[in-house]
Design a protein around this motif. Structure first.
Motif, PDB file in Angstrom:
ATOM      1  N   THR A  77      47.405  30.551  36.186  1.00 56.19           N
ATOM      2  CA  THR A  77      46.545  29.393  36.435  1.00 56.19           C
ATOM      3  C   THR A  77      45.230  29.817  37.057  1.00 56.19           C
ATOM      4  OG1 THR A  77      48.478  27.992  36.730  1.00 56.19           O
ATOM      5  CG2 THR A  77      46.415  27.167  37.627  1.00 56.19           C
ATOM      6  N   LEU A  78      45.291  30.705  38.032  1.00 58.63           N
ATOM      7  CA  LEU A  78      44.073  31.170  38.697  1.00 58.63           C
ATOM      8  C   LEU A  78      43.132  31.864  37.715  1.00 58.63           C
ATOM      9  CD1 LEU A  78      45.719  32.636  41.926  1.00 58.63           C
ATOM     10  CD2 LEU A  78      44.335  30.556  41.780  1.00 58.63           C
ATOM     11  N   MET A  79      43.688  32.690  36.858  1.00 60.43           N
ATOM     12  CA  MET A  79      42.851  33.412  35.903  1.00 60.43           C
ATOM     13  C   MET A  79      42.293  32.467  34.839  1.00 60.43           C
ATOM     14  SD  MET A  79      42.573  36.318  37.201  1.00 60.43           S
ATOM     15  CE  MET A  79      41.904  37.378  35.927  1.00 60.43           C
ATOM     16  N   ALA A  80      43.090  31.495  34.417  1.00 62.84           N
ATOM     17  CA  ALA A  80      42.587  30.501  33.461  1.00 62.84           C
ATOM     18  C   ALA A  80      41.443  29.714  34.086  1.00 62.84           C
ATOM     19  CB  ALA A  80      43.716  29.573  33.020  1.00 62.84           C
ATOM     20  N   ASP A  81      41.590  29.353  35.362  1.00 68.24           N
ATOM     21  CA  ASP A  81      40.508  28.651  36.064  1.00 68.24           C
ATOM     22  C   ASP A  81      39.218  29.473  36.062  1.00 68.24           C
ATOM     23  OD1 ASP A  81      42.234  26.574  36.707  1.00 68.24           O
ATOM     24  OD2 ASP A  81      42.371  27.076  38.840  1.00 68.24           O
ATOM     25  N   ALA A  82      39.365  30.783  36.183  1.00 64.93           N
ATOM     26  CA  ALA A  82      38.202  31.677  36.224  1.00 64.93           C
ATOM     27  C   ALA A  82      37.698  32.021  34.820  1.00 64.93           C
ATOM     28  CB  ALA A  82      38.550  32.956  36.984  1.00 64.93           C
ATOM     29  N   LYS A  94      34.944  39.658  39.996  1.00 62.79           N
ATOM     30  CA  LYS A  94      35.878  39.598  41.128  1.00 62.79           C
ATOM     31  C   LYS A  94      35.526  38.428  42.040  1.00 62.79           C
ATOM     32  CE  LYS A  94      37.844  42.351  44.870  1.00 62.79           C
ATOM     33  NZ  LYS A  94      37.953  43.690  45.464  1.00 62.79           N
ATOM     34  N   GLN A  95      34.236  38.241  42.318  1.00 63.69           N
ATOM     35  CA  GLN A  95      33.818  37.138  43.179  1.00 63.69           C
ATOM     36  C   GLN A  95      34.143  35.796  42.537  1.00 63.69           C
ATOM     37  OE1 GLN A  95      32.907  37.539  46.346  1.00 63.69           O
ATOM     38  NE2 GLN A  95      32.910  35.324  46.567  1.00 63.69           N
ATOM     39  N   ARG A  96      34.006  35.696  41.225  1.00 69.52           N
ATOM     40  CA  ARG A  96      34.354  34.459  40.529  1.00 69.52           C
ATOM     41  C   ARG A  96      35.844  34.154  40.679  1.00 69.52           C
ATOM     42  NH1 ARG A  96      32.763  34.825  34.694  1.00 69.52           N
ATOM     43  NH2 ARG A  96      34.884  35.422  34.241  1.00 69.52           N
ATOM     44  N   ILE A  97      36.676  35.180  40.584  1.00 68.81           N
ATOM     45  CA  ILE A  97      38.125  35.002  40.768  1.00 68.81           C
ATOM     46  C   ILE A  97      38.399  34.536  42.202  1.00 68.81           C
ATOM     47  CG2 ILE A  97      40.378  36.155  40.835  1.00 68.81           C
ATOM     48  CD1 ILE A  97      39.204  38.111  38.672  1.00 68.81           C
ATOM     49  N   ILE A  98      37.767  35.158  43.181  1.00 67.12           N
ATOM     50  CA  ILE A  98      37.977  34.811  44.595  1.00 67.12           C
ATOM     51  C   ILE A  98      37.562  33.357  44.853  1.00 67.12           C
ATOM     52  CG2 ILE A  98      37.160  35.282  46.948  1.00 67.12           C
ATOM     53  CD1 ILE A  98      36.916  38.279  46.038  1.00 67.12           C
ATOM     54  N   ALA A 146      39.983  31.024  43.127  1.00 71.86           N
ATOM     55  CA  ALA A 146      41.260  31.033  43.857  1.00 71.86           C
ATOM     56  C   ALA A 146      41.143  30.227  45.138  1.00 71.86           C
ATOM     57  CB  ALA A 146      41.691  32.469  44.152  1.00 71.86           C
ATOM     58  N   GLY A 147      40.014  30.326  45.821  1.00 70.33           N
ATOM     59  CA  GLY A 147      39.826  29.571  47.057  1.00 70.33           C
ATOM     60  C   GLY A 147      39.958  28.077  46.820  1.00 70.33           C
ATOM     61  N   ARG A 148      39.316  27.587  45.769  1.00 69.01           N
ATOM     62  CA  ARG A 148      39.414  26.151  45.457  1.00 69.01           C
ATOM     63  C   ARG A 148      40.840  25.776  45.063  1.00 69.01           C
ATOM     64  NH1 ARG A 148      34.558  27.513  43.394  1.00 69.01           N
ATOM     65  NH2 ARG A 148      35.291  27.699  41.254  1.00 69.01           N
ATOM     66  N   ARG A 149      41.457  26.584  44.209  1.00 71.02           N
ATOM     67  CA  ARG A 149      42.811  26.277  43.727  1.00 71.02           C
ATOM     68  C   ARG A 149      43.824  26.350  44.867  1.00 71.02           C
ATOM     69  NH1 ARG A 149      45.436  23.838  39.490  1.00 71.02           N
ATOM     70  NH2 ARG A 149      43.874  24.712  38.091  1.00 71.02           N
ATOM     71  N   PHE A 150      43.738  27.364  45.710  1.00 68.10           N
ATOM     72  CA  PHE A 150      44.669  27.473  46.836  1.00 68.10           C
ATOM     73  C   PHE A 150      44.568  26.236  47.718  1.00 68.10           C
ATOM     74  CE2 PHE A 150      44.454  32.418  46.913  1.00 68.10           C
ATOM     75  CZ  PHE A 150      45.374  32.500  45.884  1.00 68.10           C
TER      76      PHE A 150
END
Length: 196
Positions: free
Chosen positions: A36-41, A13-17, A20-24
């Motif tokens: 996209t967010l999940m692929a990034d993670a 969960k922290q990895r997703i957060i 997401a912070g960087r991508r947002f």
């Protein structure tokens, strides 16, 4: 079926957060889809709902995490008192910060979008920004921090607005000049301005 320990789920969960912070901050909230967010993670779309009820839930959680991290970094890295405020201002309005929005302040990168989000995200942002404002207010008025809260919010607004505008300018020299002027303006607000 493989069962993971609770700490694995929290780490995921922290990895997703964090991703997401960087991508947002790079592409905006609206420009960042769940796929996209999940692929990034490095995860599948299906894993998203094991951690978040919706994208709005992820946005609110990410904004809160970004501001908590920013506050923690300020508290750990800046000197105490007004000297620390000057340090914060100079780092915030640095060319490095301007050029690294993915790793920078969520306010400068996302403020316009946060203003159009749900009440949950706005509340997460309000709580986080007040934590930062209260840290600044404590440095401005150690004996009566509440008296300096509005001024602290004004300083945050000045810093974020200056950084946003510096990022939008095509002329790098003009952008650098704006950052330097922003530093001087913020130091005047803080009361640590330099002469000369």
């Amino acid at each position: 079926m493989v069962r993971y320990a609770k700490d694995h789920k929290q780490a995921t969960k922290q990895r997703i957060i964090e991703t997401a912070g960087r991508r947002f901050k790079r592409d905006g909230i609206d420009g960042s889809g769940i796929s996209t967010l999940m692929a990034d993670a490095g995860l599948t779309n299906g894993a998203f709902y094991a951690h978040f009820a919706s994208k709005d839930d992820l946005v609110a959680t990410t904004i809160a995490d970004q501001l908590r991290t920013q506050h923690k970094n300020i508290c750990e890295q800046a000197a105490p008192g007004r000297a620390g405020l000057e340090q914060i201002v100079r780092e915030y309005l640095s060319p490095w910060h301007r050029d690294a929005p993915d790793d920078g302040c969520p306010s400068a990168a996302l403020l316009d979008e946060i203003g159009r989000t749900t009440g949950t995200t706005k509340q997460a942002y309000t709580d986080g920004i007040l934590l930062l404002a209260d840290e600044i207010a404590t440095r401005l008025a150690p004996r009566d921090p509440p008296s300096a809260r509005a001024k602290a919010l004004g300083i945050i607004a000045q810093l974020a607005g200056t950084l946003q505008l510096s990022r939008a300018l095509a002329d790098r020299q003009l952008s650098d000049q704006l950052l330097e002027q922003g530093i001087q303006d913020a130091l005047t607000l803080i009361g640590t301005e330099r002469n000369g």
